[in-house]
Design a protein around this motif. Structure first.
Motif, PDB file in Angstrom:
ATOM      1  N   SER A 174       0.845  -1.204   0.000  1.00  0.00           N
ATOM      2  CA  SER A 174       0.000   0.000   0.000  1.00  0.00           C
ATOM      3  C   SER A 174       0.875   1.248   0.000  1.00  0.00           C
ATOM      4  N   LYS A 175       0.233   2.393  -0.314  1.00  0.00           N
ATOM      5  CA  LYS A 175       0.918   3.692  -0.323  1.00  0.00           C
ATOM      6  C   LYS A 175       2.215   3.622  -1.126  1.00  0.00           C
ATOM      7  N   VAL A 176       2.079   3.255  -2.383  1.00  0.00           N
ATOM      8  CA  VAL A 176       3.238   3.150  -3.274  1.00  0.00           C
ATOM      9  C   VAL A 176       3.459   4.505  -3.935  1.00  0.00           C
ATOM     10  N   PHE A 177       4.514   5.217  -3.531  1.00  0.00           N
ATOM     11  CA  PHE A 177       4.752   6.575  -4.011  1.00  0.00           C
ATOM     12  C   PHE A 177       6.067   6.655  -4.783  1.00  0.00           C
ATOM     13  N   VAL A 178       6.048   7.435  -5.855  1.00  0.00           N
ATOM     14  CA  VAL A 178       7.283   7.849  -6.511  1.00  0.00           C
ATOM     15  C   VAL A 178       7.605   9.239  -5.987  1.00  0.00           C
ATOM     16  N   CYS A 179       8.757   9.398  -5.363  1.00  0.00           N
ATOM     17  CA  CYS A 179       9.094  10.673  -4.719  1.00  0.00           C
ATOM     18  C   CYS A 179      10.550  11.028  -5.013  1.00  0.00           C
ATOM     19  N   ILE A 205      11.229   4.939  -5.209  1.00  0.00           N
ATOM     20  CA  ILE A 205       9.954   4.226  -5.154  1.00  0.00           C
ATOM     21  C   ILE A 205       9.799   3.731  -3.722  1.00  0.00           C
ATOM     22  N   TRP A 206       8.850   4.321  -3.018  1.00  0.00           N
ATOM     23  CA  TRP A 206       8.658   4.069  -1.575  1.00  0.00           C
ATOM     24  C   TRP A 206       7.310   3.377  -1.375  1.00  0.00           C
ATOM     25  N   PHE A 207       7.290   2.343  -0.513  1.00  0.00           N
ATOM     26  CA  PHE A 207       6.005   1.658  -0.283  1.00  0.00           C
ATOM     27  C   PHE A 207       5.969   1.013   1.101  1.00  0.00           C
ATOM     28  N   GLU A 208       4.742   0.838   1.583  1.00  0.00           N
ATOM     29  CA  GLU A 208       4.479   0.090   2.808  1.00  0.00           C
ATOM     30  C   GLU A 208       3.897  -1.263   2.442  1.00  0.00           C
ATOM     31  N   TYR A 209       4.107  -2.261   3.296  1.00  0.00           N
ATOM     32  CA  TYR A 209       3.536  -3.586   3.039  1.00  0.00           C
ATOM     33  C   TYR A 209       3.130  -4.243   4.352  1.00  0.00           C
ATOM     34  N   GLU A 210       2.292  -5.275   4.248  1.00  0.00           N
ATOM     35  CA  GLU A 210       1.853  -6.021   5.419  1.00  0.00           C
ATOM     36  C   GLU A 210       1.541  -7.465   5.009  1.00  0.00           C
ATOM     37  N   HIS A 211       1.465  -8.345   6.010  1.00  0.00           N
ATOM     38  CA  HIS A 211       1.152  -9.769   5.801  1.00  0.00           C
ATOM     39  C   HIS A 211       2.193 -10.457   4.923  1.00  0.00           C
ATOM     40  N   VAL A 231       8.426  -1.118   5.734  1.00  0.00           N
ATOM     41  CA  VAL A 231       8.553  -0.084   4.707  1.00  0.00           C
ATOM     42  C   VAL A 231       9.826  -0.363   3.920  1.00  0.00           C
ATOM     43  N   ARG A 232       9.733  -0.229   2.593  1.00  0.00           N
ATOM     44  CA  ARG A 232      10.915  -0.407   1.761  1.00  0.00           C
ATOM     45  C   ARG A 232      10.995   0.730   0.756  1.00  0.00           C
ATOM     46  N   ALA A 233      12.200   0.936   0.246  1.00  0.00           N
ATOM     47  CA  ALA A 233      12.418   1.983  -0.757  1.00  0.00           C
ATOM     48  C   ALA A 233      13.416   1.478  -1.789  1.00  0.00           C
ATOM     49  N   PHE A 234      13.184   1.870  -3.014  1.00  0.00           N
ATOM     50  CA  PHE A 234      14.063   1.498  -4.116  1.00  0.00           C
ATOM     51  C   PHE A 234      14.402   2.771  -4.877  1.00  0.00           C
TER      52      PHE A 234
END
Length: 216
Positions: free
Chosen positions: A41-46, A71-77, A108-111
């Motif tokens: 969720s909340k996949v942003f290009v910043c 490329i920043w995003f949150e994840y779960e499960h 949270v991860r970022a690429f």
């Protein structure tokens, strides 16, 4: 084997299967999830990220000179060995494909999208997709464009010219309102002066009549 014995054996097998199924599901949940449960969720290009806050996504158009994008995003499960694939396109051609391992459960991860020599990213229309074996997640914005230097300069000049035009139009409107207000004020003053003169004349006539009456 009697019918009663068969019923007992069937019931026993069903109980064993249920116990095994519950055990497997519990084990998968313990390590963070099960196949197909990952959610991004909340996949942003910043352009920049700060550890203490959610980054703001970039706009649809960026001027040339960007050395990197994130490329920043949150994840779960997420499961123990879950990974996502990040694929980046420029002008509909794939330019990067990278797999990223995720820590179990949530995070949270970022690429970072960068060139090896650290130079500016090429101009063009970009899009980024995050996916795994069963799901695809789109970024915000879904696509963006890096404008080349000449086009960026032209856009800057056009924006400045448009701003000057709007300022001139607003100034003309203000001047017109001021002139209109001054004209109305002048007319009102003249009208008042004319009315006062008549009033004075009447007063003079009344005064003369009053004097003539006294002389008689």
């Amino acid at each position: 084997m009697s019918w009663s014995t068969r019923q007992k054996v069937s019931f026993f097998l069903i109980v064993v299967i249920l116990i095994l199924l519950v055990s497997v599901l519990w084990s998968l949940n313990k390590v963070g999830g099960y196949v197909g449960s990952l959610n991004v969720s909340k996949v942003f290009v910043c352009s920049e990220i700060e550890p203490s806050s959610i980054p703001a996504p970039v706009s649809g158009k960026l001027n040339y000179g960007q050395n990197q994008l994130c490329i920043w995003f949150e994840y779960e499960h997420a499961g123990k060995d879950d990974k996502v694939k990040i694929t980046c396109y420029r002008d509909k051609e794939e330019i990067i494909r990278q797999q990223i391992a995720l820590a179990p459960k949530q995070g949270v991860r970022a690429f970072y999208l960068v060139k090896g020599d650290g130079s500016s990213l090429p101009a063009g229309k970009y899009s980024v997709v995050i996916s795994n074996a069963v799901k695809v997640w789109k970024t915000v914005p879904e696509s963006f464009e890096i404008i080349d230097a000449d086009e960026a300069e032209t856009n800057t000049k056009n924006t400045a010219a448009m701003k000057r035009k709007i300022d001139a139009q607003n100034k003309n409107k203000t001047d017109a309102r001021d002139k209109s207000g001054a004209g109305n004020k002048t007319k009102l003053v003249k009208k008042r002066h004319k009315s006062g003169g008549v009033h004075v004349a009447k007063n003079k006539n009344n005064s003369r009549k009053h004097r003539r009456g006294r002389r008689r």
